[in-house]
Motif scaffolding. Structure first.
Motif, PDB file in Angstrom:
ATOM      1  N   VAL A 166       0.843  -1.200   0.000  1.00  0.00           N
ATOM      2  CA  VAL A 166       0.000   0.000   0.000  1.00  0.00           C
ATOM      3  C   VAL A 166       0.879   1.252   0.000  1.00  0.00           C
ATOM      4  CG1 VAL A 166      -1.650   1.368   1.342  1.00  0.00           C
ATOM      5  CG2 VAL A 166      -1.973  -1.102   1.108  1.00  0.00           C
ATOM      6  N   GLU A 167       0.730   2.050  -1.049  1.00  0.00           N
ATOM      7  CA  GLU A 167       1.465   3.314  -1.127  1.00  0.00           C
ATOM      8  C   GLU A 167       0.556   4.524  -0.964  1.00  0.00           C
ATOM      9  OE1 GLU A 167       4.927   3.613  -3.743  1.00  0.00           O
ATOM     10  OE2 GLU A 167       4.226   1.757  -4.686  1.00  0.00           O
ATOM     11  N   ILE A 168      -0.755   4.301  -1.073  1.00  0.00           N
ATOM     12  CA  ILE A 168      -1.724   5.389  -0.923  1.00  0.00           C
ATOM     13  C   ILE A 168      -2.758   4.922   0.106  1.00  0.00           C
ATOM     14  CG2 ILE A 168      -3.375   6.902  -2.082  1.00  0.00           C
ATOM     15  CD1 ILE A 168      -2.021   5.838  -4.762  1.00  0.00           C
ATOM     16  N   PRO A 197       5.056   3.370   8.330  1.00  0.00           N
ATOM     17  CA  PRO A 197       6.475   2.982   8.425  1.00  0.00           C
ATOM     18  C   PRO A 197       7.065   2.461   7.120  1.00  0.00           C
ATOM     19  CG  PRO A 197       5.308   2.281  10.389  1.00  0.00           C
ATOM     20  CD  PRO A 197       4.264   2.799   9.435  1.00  0.00           C
ATOM     21  N   ARG A 198       6.296   1.679   6.356  1.00  0.00           N
ATOM     22  CA  ARG A 198       6.804   1.181   5.069  1.00  0.00           C
ATOM     23  C   ARG A 198       6.954   2.325   4.063  1.00  0.00           C
ATOM     24  NH1 ARG A 198       5.961  -4.427   4.370  1.00  0.00           N
ATOM     25  NH2 ARG A 198       6.410  -5.425   6.383  1.00  0.00           N
ATOM     26  N   MET A 199       6.052   3.294   4.136  1.00  0.00           N
ATOM     27  CA  MET A 199       6.168   4.457   3.255  1.00  0.00           C
ATOM     28  C   MET A 199       7.453   5.227   3.552  1.00  0.00           C
ATOM     29  SD  MET A 199       2.285   5.974   3.235  1.00  0.00           S
ATOM     30  CE  MET A 199       0.850   4.935   2.904  1.00  0.00           C
ATOM     31  N   VAL A 200       7.751   5.378   4.834  1.00  0.00           N
ATOM     32  CA  VAL A 200       8.982   6.075   5.234  1.00  0.00           C
ATOM     33  C   VAL A 200      10.202   5.309   4.735  1.00  0.00           C
ATOM     34  CG1 VAL A 200      10.390   6.734   7.228  1.00  0.00           C
ATOM     35  CG2 VAL A 200       7.933   7.249   7.207  1.00  0.00           C
ATOM     36  N   GLU A 201      10.162   3.981   4.857  1.00  0.00           N
ATOM     37  CA  GLU A 201      11.280   3.156   4.375  1.00  0.00           C
ATOM     38  C   GLU A 201      11.478   3.323   2.876  1.00  0.00           C
ATOM     39  OE1 GLU A 201      10.535  -0.868   5.448  1.00  0.00           O
ATOM     40  OE2 GLU A 201      10.629  -0.492   7.610  1.00  0.00           O
ATOM     41  N   ARG A 202      10.367   3.381   2.132  1.00  0.00           N
ATOM     42  CA  ARG A 202      10.453   3.493   0.672  1.00  0.00           C
ATOM     43  C   ARG A 202      10.710   4.931   0.214  1.00  0.00           C
ATOM     44  NH1 ARG A 202       5.890  -0.099   1.086  1.00  0.00           N
ATOM     45  NH2 ARG A 202       4.479   1.672   0.895  1.00  0.00           N
ATOM     46  N   ARG A 203      10.593   5.875   1.145  1.00  0.00           N
ATOM     47  CA  ARG A 203      10.750   7.305   0.824  1.00  0.00           C
ATOM     48  C   ARG A 203       9.708   7.762  -0.185  1.00  0.00           C
ATOM     49  NH1 ARG A 203      15.180   9.909   3.737  1.00  0.00           N
ATOM     50  NH2 ARG A 203      15.976   8.163   4.944  1.00  0.00           N
ATOM     51  N   ALA A 255       7.426  14.547   5.993  1.00  0.00           N
ATOM     52  CA  ALA A 255       7.816  15.262   4.773  1.00  0.00           C
ATOM     53  C   ALA A 255       9.268  14.994   4.368  1.00  0.00           C
ATOM     54  CB  ALA A 255       7.571  16.759   4.939  1.00  0.00           C
ATOM     55  N   PRO A 256      10.227  14.921   5.315  1.00  0.00           N
ATOM     56  CA  PRO A 256      11.611  14.657   4.906  1.00  0.00           C
ATOM     57  C   PRO A 256      11.811  13.301   4.237  1.00  0.00           C
ATOM     58  CG  PRO A 256      11.535  15.542   7.141  1.00  0.00           C
ATOM     59  CD  PRO A 256      10.132  15.181   6.759  1.00  0.00           C
ATOM     60  N   TYR A 257      10.838  12.408   4.355  1.00  0.00           N
ATOM     61  CA  TYR A 257      10.958  11.066   3.793  1.00  0.00           C
ATOM     62  C   TYR A 257      10.141  10.895   2.517  1.00  0.00           C
ATOM     63  CZ  TYR A 257      12.702  10.486   8.501  1.00  0.00           C
ATOM     64  OH  TYR A 257      13.417  10.649   9.680  1.00  0.00           O
TER      65      TYR A 257
END
Length: 264
Positions: free
Chosen positions: A87-89, A130-136, A177-179
């Protein structure tokens, strides 16, 4: 600056996807090439929507879940993980309301508003971000409301939950935002949906009611661009601006006169 074309090929999870703004957001995402995971309480509606999207060539999955159940967010997440989907959205659309004199309203519905509008939003977001942050990379849309800009007597719990949603989205947006993760609070006003009937707030239906399709289009456009708050209609933007400068007590009294239900 991003665009909704960035959603192409991405898996989007839409809660409350069986009606109103949820359906409209799902259709708008599909039109931009996203793949869909739809969740709601009503299995029959989910299956009908899945058939509609599949016929149009959109890849779609459905997960029946009731977000008044505290275990539902984890169950949704586990089902998605088991399916090997990414899931990205995340569209936190599901929500409840209830109009009436607070001391007379159904207690279970008051508590369900807090559980669905606040607890489930936090739980799902904490699971997927958390996965979104990992994937940036990632996008999170939180359905708030123009009710979040001032107290709303006779919809007191609902308005308070939407303040929570708006502030939660704005705070989280700054954190991630930084990720490369974008978070938007979508704050619609009166919109074509089943909300008014379910919340027993039909008196809020008016001539200037906005279509769910327009709310969805503007909300997703704002999300893609990284806007942190979007009020999708002019009168709502004006009202949200003016309440900053007017006494809260005066505003609350004015809203009460409009929102007061008829007593039996």
């Amino acid at each position: 600056m991003g665009s909704t074309s960035d959603f192409r090929g991405k898996w989007a999870l839409v809660t409350g996807a069986s009606a109103g703004i949820g359906v409209a957001i799902a259709r708008e995402l599909a039109s931009n090439g996203a793949k869909l995971i739809l969740t709601a309480r009503r299995q029959d509606r989910l299956e009908a929507l899945a058939a509609e999207f599949a016929a149009q060539g959109t890849e779609v999955r459905v997960i029946q879940a009731d977000l008044t159940d505290p275990a539902a967010p984890q169950a949704i997440y586990s089902a998605i993980e088991a399916g090997g989907l990414q899931v990205e959205i995340l569209i936190n659309n599901a929500g409840l309301g209830q109009q009436g004199y607070f001391y007379e309203t159904d207690l279970a519905q008051e508590l369900s508003q807090v559980r669905v509008n606040c607890e489930a939003v936090v739980h799902l977001t904490r699971l997927f971000v958390p996965r979104m942050v990992e994937r940036r990379r990632g996008w999170v849309l939180v359905l708030a409301s123009t009710a979040s800009f001032q107290p709303v007597p006779f919809l007191s719990t609902y308005a308070a939950t939407k303040v929570f949603d708006r502030f939660f989205a704005q705070g989280l947006a700054e954190e991630v935002a930084p990720y490369g993760v974008k978070v938007t609070a979508l704050c619609p006003g009166p919109t074509e949906s089943e909300f008014f009937d379910v919340a027993k707030a039909t008196k809020f239906k008016g001539r200037n009611i906005q279509s769910a399709e327009e709310v969805a289009r503007l909300g997703l456009k704002a999300l893609a661009r990284g806007r942190r708050t979007i009020v999708p209609y002019f009168n709502g933007r004006v009202a949200a601006f003016l309440v900053r400068f007017l006494p809260v007590g005066w505003i609350t009294s004015l809203v009460a006169r409009v929102a007061r239900p008829k007593q039996a």
